[in-house]
Design a protein around this motif. Structure first.
Motif, mmCIF file in Angstrom:
data_model
loop_
_atom_site.group_PDB
_atom_site.id
_atom_site.type_symbol
_atom_site.label_atom_id
_atom_site.label_comp_id
_atom_site.label_asym_id
_atom_site.label_seq_id
_atom_site.Cartn_x
_atom_site.Cartn_y
_atom_site.Cartn_z
ATOM 1 N N GLU A 277 0.826 -1.206 0.000
ATOM 2 C CA GLU A 277 0.000 0.000 0.000
ATOM 3 C C GLU A 277 0.865 1.263 0.000
ATOM 4 O O GLU A 277 0.614 2.213 -0.734
ATOM 5 C CB GLU A 277 -0.920 -0.004 1.226
ATOM 6 C CG GLU A 277 -2.096 -0.947 1.132
ATOM 7 C CD GLU A 277 -3.085 -0.495 0.084
ATOM 8 O OE1 GLU A 277 -3.510 0.675 0.121
ATOM 9 O OE2 GLU A 277 -3.421 -1.306 -0.791
ATOM 10 N N ARG A 280 2.516 2.526 -3.271
ATOM 11 C CA ARG A 280 1.712 3.247 -4.274
ATOM 12 C C ARG A 280 2.087 4.719 -4.325
ATOM 13 O O ARG A 280 1.812 5.401 -5.309
ATOM 14 C CB ARG A 280 0.222 3.148 -3.926
ATOM 15 C CG ARG A 280 -0.379 1.788 -4.144
ATOM 16 C CD ARG A 280 -1.899 1.867 -4.120
ATOM 17 N NE ARG A 280 -2.439 2.368 -2.864
ATOM 18 C CZ ARG A 280 -3.111 3.497 -2.726
ATOM 19 N NH1 ARG A 280 -3.308 4.283 -3.765
ATOM 20 N NH2 ARG A 280 -3.606 3.845 -1.552
ATOM 21 N N HIS A 281 2.674 5.220 -3.258
ATOM 22 C CA HIS A 281 2.896 6.657 -3.108
ATOM 23 C C HIS A 281 4.351 7.028 -3.378
ATOM 24 O O HIS A 281 5.255 6.220 -3.218
ATOM 25 C CB HIS A 281 2.512 7.092 -1.693
ATOM 26 C CG HIS A 281 1.051 6.961 -1.404
ATOM 27 N ND1 HIS A 281 0.184 8.026 -1.404
ATOM 28 C CD2 HIS A 281 0.307 5.873 -1.109
ATOM 29 C CE1 HIS A 281 -1.035 7.602 -1.119
ATOM 30 N NE2 HIS A 281 -0.992 6.296 -0.936
ATOM 31 N N ASP A 462 6.889 -1.157 -13.449
ATOM 32 C CA ASP A 462 5.671 -0.351 -13.386
ATOM 33 C C ASP A 462 4.495 -1.146 -12.805
ATOM 34 O O ASP A 462 3.362 -0.677 -12.830
ATOM 35 C CB ASP A 462 5.306 0.216 -14.752
ATOM 36 C CG ASP A 462 5.039 -0.866 -15.800
ATOM 37 O OD1 ASP A 462 5.329 -2.050 -15.506
ATOM 38 O OD2 ASP A 462 4.554 -0.530 -16.891
ATOM 39 N N ARG A 464 2.928 -2.522 -9.391
ATOM 40 C CA ARG A 464 3.041 -2.304 -7.945
ATOM 41 C C ARG A 464 2.904 -3.593 -7.168
ATOM 42 O O ARG A 464 3.563 -3.801 -6.156
ATOM 43 C CB ARG A 464 1.978 -1.298 -7.474
ATOM 44 C CG ARG A 464 1.991 -1.074 -5.964
ATOM 45 C CD ARG A 464 1.080 0.045 -5.562
ATOM 46 N NE ARG A 464 -0.323 -0.224 -5.778
ATOM 47 C CZ ARG A 464 -1.096 -0.900 -4.915
ATOM 48 N NH1 ARG A 464 -0.585 -1.388 -3.814
ATOM 49 N NH2 ARG A 464 -2.379 -1.077 -5.167
ATOM 50 N N ALA A 487 1.323 0.436 -11.071
ATOM 51 C CA ALA A 487 1.643 1.719 -10.443
ATOM 52 C C ALA A 487 0.766 2.793 -11.071
ATOM 53 O O ALA A 487 0.272 2.646 -12.197
ATOM 54 C CB ALA A 487 3.121 2.038 -10.644
ATOM 55 N N GLU A 488 0.573 3.881 -10.331
ATOM 56 C CA GLU A 488 -0.377 4.909 -10.782
ATOM 57 C C GLU A 488 0.036 5.545 -12.102
ATOM 58 O O GLU A 488 -0.804 6.002 -12.870
ATOM 59 C CB GLU A 488 -0.539 5.964 -9.694
ATOM 60 C CG GLU A 488 -1.247 5.434 -8.445
ATOM 61 C CD GLU A 488 -1.506 6.515 -7.418
ATOM 62 O OE1 GLU A 488 -1.075 7.661 -7.658
ATOM 63 O OE2 GLU A 488 -2.127 6.220 -6.387
ATOM 64 N N ASP A 489 1.355 5.604 -12.390
ATOM 65 C CA ASP A 489 1.809 6.249 -13.622
ATOM 66 C C ASP A 489 2.042 5.250 -14.749
ATOM 67 O O ASP A 489 2.598 5.588 -15.795
ATOM 68 C CB ASP A 489 3.091 7.043 -13.357
ATOM 69 C CG ASP A 489 4.212 6.164 -12.806
ATOM 70 O OD1 ASP A 489 3.939 5.001 -12.470
ATOM 71 O OD2 ASP A 489 5.348 6.661 -12.698
ATOM 72 N N PRO A 519 -7.763 -3.782 -10.723
ATOM 73 C CA PRO A 519 -7.653 -2.711 -9.739
ATOM 74 C C PRO A 519 -7.134 -3.264 -8.416
ATOM 75 O O PRO A 519 -7.047 -4.484 -8.222
ATOM 76 C CB PRO A 519 -9.089 -2.204 -9.603
ATOM 77 C CG PRO A 519 -9.930 -3.375 -9.996
ATOM 78 C CD PRO A 519 -9.160 -4.106 -11.058
ATOM 79 N N ALA A 520 -6.805 -2.381 -7.489
ATOM 80 C CA ALA A 520 -6.232 -2.797 -6.208
ATOM 81 C C ALA A 520 -7.153 -3.736 -5.451
ATOM 82 O O ALA A 520 -6.690 -4.605 -4.710
ATOM 83 C CB ALA A 520 -5.906 -1.569 -5.361
#
Length: 551
Positions: A277, A280-281, A462, A464, A487-489, A519-520
C-alpha cells in the motif's frame, strides 16, 4: 534501577508472560505515570491521541474485569471479542486474562457469516461486539452476546478481583488464521509461548539509540498485535496503535503516512500488504525522516517494496560532528505465522542491500528449523526445497477444538508451518511458496507462485503488486493466471505478457493462460490481508471449464 537492569529483571521473571504484563510491571515498580500506549480513537471518554500511562491502562482494564465478572465470566471461559478498535481488543484482552478467562480475538474484517461460524465452533461462554458488528446479533451463535464493547469500561475498577496467577502453559489468547482456504482456524496461545520471543530477544537485545516511538498498523486481534503491545510495555517504549482501517485489513496508506508525520515514530510495524500500500505513493514527498526501522512479519516482503522504504527515513551515524541522522532506514523482515507465535526468521535490508530473491535470512536463536521431505520425514539436502519444520518455545498450543489438524501439522516433533524453503551455502533460507499453492509440473519442475510473484515484480518496474494463481485441471494440465496491479503512472493499455513470461521462465510460462490488469481491490483477500488463492483457484478452474465448454 536503570532501564537495562529493569529489562534484565523482567527477562529473568518466569512468572511474567503474555497474560500478566501490567501486573508484573507494577509489582516490579515500573513508573505508573509515564506515557506508554496511544490510540487514534477515544478510550472511555479519554480523547484520541492521548498517551495512556500504566496506571490508566491498569485502571481501565480493572473496570472491564469487573464488568465481565458481573456477567459470570471466570477461569478458563472462552469469550469472543469481535470489534474494530485497537483499545477494545487490548483492554478486553488484559481484562479477561485478569480473570483467568481466555479472550478469543477476532479480526473486525472477518465477514459476519464467517464470524458466526467461527463463534459456533469456539463453543465459548459469550461474545462482545461493537456497533460495527451489531449484525452478528441476528445469527444463531450458540452463546449469548454479553454486551457492547462500549459498555465494558463501565465496571467498577475497585471491585475487580485479584489477578489470576498464570501457569506457563495456561491459555491466554485464541487468535485465528488468515482463513485463506476455509473458515479461519482458532489458534490457542500459552502464557509463556506468546511471550517467549520477548523474553529471549526483545528484552535482551541492545536498546536502540535515543527515544523509541513505535507505530503499529498490524491488525490488533492478531498474535503479532499482542506481542507488539507487550514488548513495548516491557521495554518502556512509546507505542501508537492505529485502529483506522482501510483496504482488506490494513490502515490505508494515507492514514499511515499522516500518522507518521504527526506522531514521528522511530519504527513502524506492519504486514506485507502494508508495504504494498505504501509503495503506491511517492514517499519522497512525505516527511518520514523520523523512521529508522520498518518491521515486517507474516509473509515475507517483496524486494520492490522494501527498496522504496529503505530509501526514505533515517538512521543515526557517528561522524566527526558526533551522532547525526543520515538518510536511509532499515527494513527488518521476520517471516512468521499465527501458529508460529512469532517470526522464526530474520533478515535486515538497508540502502545497497542485495540479499533478496525471497531470502528470509537465518532463524532466531530460539527457533530450530528443519527442511523436511514429508513423504519420508527426513531432512532434504542443502539447496533442495523442503517443507519447513519448526521447534520453538513460541509455538501455539494447537487448534482450539480441533485435535485432528493440531496433530496433522506435526511431523517428527516439528510443527509443519506450511511453507516451502531451501537453504543456501551461507546458511540463509529462501522462501519459495506456501505448500498449498505450489504445483508439481513433473520432471522435477515446480511452479512456486510466491517466487513467481517476486520475479514478476522485479522484471516489471511499473507493476506495484501481482498475484499468481495456478491450478491443476482434471486432465492434470496446469493453468496459470497472473493478476497485475499497476503503479499509478503505468500505462494500463500496455501488453506485459512477454515481460511476465520472461520473468517466469520457459517451464512455468508454458502454463500461462493470461495476464490481467486488475484494480487494487481486484484480488480476493482474507481478513488479515492474505490473498485467498484457494478461492481464486476455484474461480480460475470454473472459468477455464466454462471457456472450454463454449469454445
Amino acid at each position: 534501577m536503570g532501564a537495562d537492569n529493569f529489562r534484565a529483571t523482567l527477562a529473568a521473571d518466569m512468572e511474567l508472560g503474555a497474560g500478566n504484563v501490567l501486573l508484573r510491571l507494577a509489582e516490579h515498580g515500573a513508573d505508573p505515570d509515564s506515557p506508554r500506549v496511544t490510540f487514534d480513537v477515544d478510550v472511555d471518554g479519554i480523547p484520541a491521541w492521548t498517551p495512556l500511562s500504566l496506571a490508566t491502562l491498569t485502571e481501565r482494564v480493572a473496570a472491564r474485569a469487573d464488568w465481565f465478572r458481573r456477567r459470570g465470566v471466570g477461569w478458563r471461559d472462552p469469550v469472543a471479542v469481535y470489534v474494530t478498535s485497537a483499545p477494545d481488543v487490548f483492554l478486553n484482552f488484559f481484562a479477561l486474562n485478569r480473570l483467568g478467562a481466555i479472550p478469543a480475538l477476532m479480526n473486525g474484517n472477518m465477514p459476519i457469516e464467517l464470524a458466526a461460524e467461527f463463534i459456533r465452533r469456539l463453543r465459548g461462554v459469550g461474545v462482545v461486539v461493537d456497533a460495527d458488528h451489531a449484525a452478528l446479533r441476528e445469527h444463531d451463535l450458540g452463546v449469548p452476546i454479553l454486551g457492547d464493547a462500549a459498555e465494558t469500561g463501565t465496571g467498577d475498577p475497585d471491585q475487580a478481583p485479584p489477578h489470576y496467577r498464570h501457569h506457563p502453559e495456561d491459555p491466554v489468547a485464541i487468535t485465528h488464521s488468515s482463513g485463506t482456504t476455509r473458515v479461519p482456524a482458532a489458534i490457542v496461545h500459552s502464557h509463556h509461548g506468546l511471550f517467549a520471543a520477548i523474553r529471549a530477544v526483545r528484552l535482551t537485545e541492545s536498546r536502540p539509540y535515543g527515544e523509541v516511538r513505535e507505530l503499529s498498523v498490524l491488525p490488533a486481534a492478531h498474535a503479532a498485535g499482542i506481542i507488539t503491545v507487550n514488548q513495548a510495555l516491557c521495554n518502556s517504549y512509546q507505542l501508537l496503535y492505529l485502529s483506522a482501517q482501510g483496504g482488506p485489513f490494513a490502515s490505508s496508506a494515507e492514514t499511515i503516512l499522516d500518522a507518521i508525520e504527526r506522531w514521528r515514530p522511530t519504527g513502524v510495524f506492519g504486514f506485507a500488504v502494508t508495504w504494498s500500500e505504501l509503495a503506491r505513493h511517492d514517499l519522497t514527498t512525505r516527511d518520514l525522516g523520523s523512521v529508522r526501522n520498518w518491521f515486517n512479519t507474516g509473509d515475507c516482503a517483496h524486494e520492490s517494496h522494501v527498496r522504496r522504504l529503505v530509501a526514505v527515513g533515517s538512521h543515526p551515524a557517528y561522524t566527526r560532528q558526533g551522532m547525526v541522522d543520515v538518510p536511509g532506514s532499515k527494513f527488518v523482515d521476520m517471516l512468521g505465522s499465527t501458529e508460529m507465535g512469532h517470526g522464526a526468521f530474520r533478515i535486515s535490508h538497508r540502502l545497497g542491500s542485495d540479499n533478496y530473491d525471497r531470502c528470509v535470512g537465518k532463524p532466531y536463536p530460539f527457533a530450530q528449523i528443519a527442511l523436511l521431505d514429508v513423504t519420508t520425514g527426513e531432512e532434504v539436502p542443502e539447496g533442495q526445497v523442503g517443507h519447513v519444520g519448526l521447534k520453538s518455545p513460541t509455538l501455539a498450543l494447537g487448534y482450539w477444538n480441533d485435535s485432528v489438524n493440531t496433530f496433522r501439522t506435526r511431523l517428527g516433533g516439528y510443527y509443519l508451518t506450511g511453507d516451502l524453503m531451501y537453504r543456501d551455502p551461507d546458511g540463509n533460507y529462501h522462501h519459495v511458496d506456501r505448500a498449498s499453492d505450489a504445483v508439481d509440473l513433473g520432471d522435477g519442475n515446480w511452479l512456486y507462485t510466491a517466487l513467481s510473484e517476486e520475479r514478476i515484480l522485479k522484471h516489471c518496474p511499473d507493476v506495484r503488486d501481482c498475484t499468481v494463481i495456478a491450478a491443476r485441471e482434471a486432465d492434470e494440465r496446469t493453468v496459470t493466471e497472473v493478476l497485475l496491479v499497476l503503479a499509478e503512472d503505468a500505462d494500463p493499455e500496455l501488453d506485459r505478457s512477454d515481460q511476465v513470461r520472461a520473468a517466469l521462465g520457459p517451464v512455468v510460462a508454458a502454463t500461462l493462460r493470461r495476464v490481467v490488469t486488475v484494480p487494487a481491490d481486484g484480488v480476493v483477500m482474507g481478513p488479515t490481508g492474505k490473498v485467498r488463492k484457494f478461492l481464486m483457484r476455484q474461480r480460475l478452474l470454473a472459468d477455464v471449464g466454462a471457456t472450454a465448454s463454449t469454445g
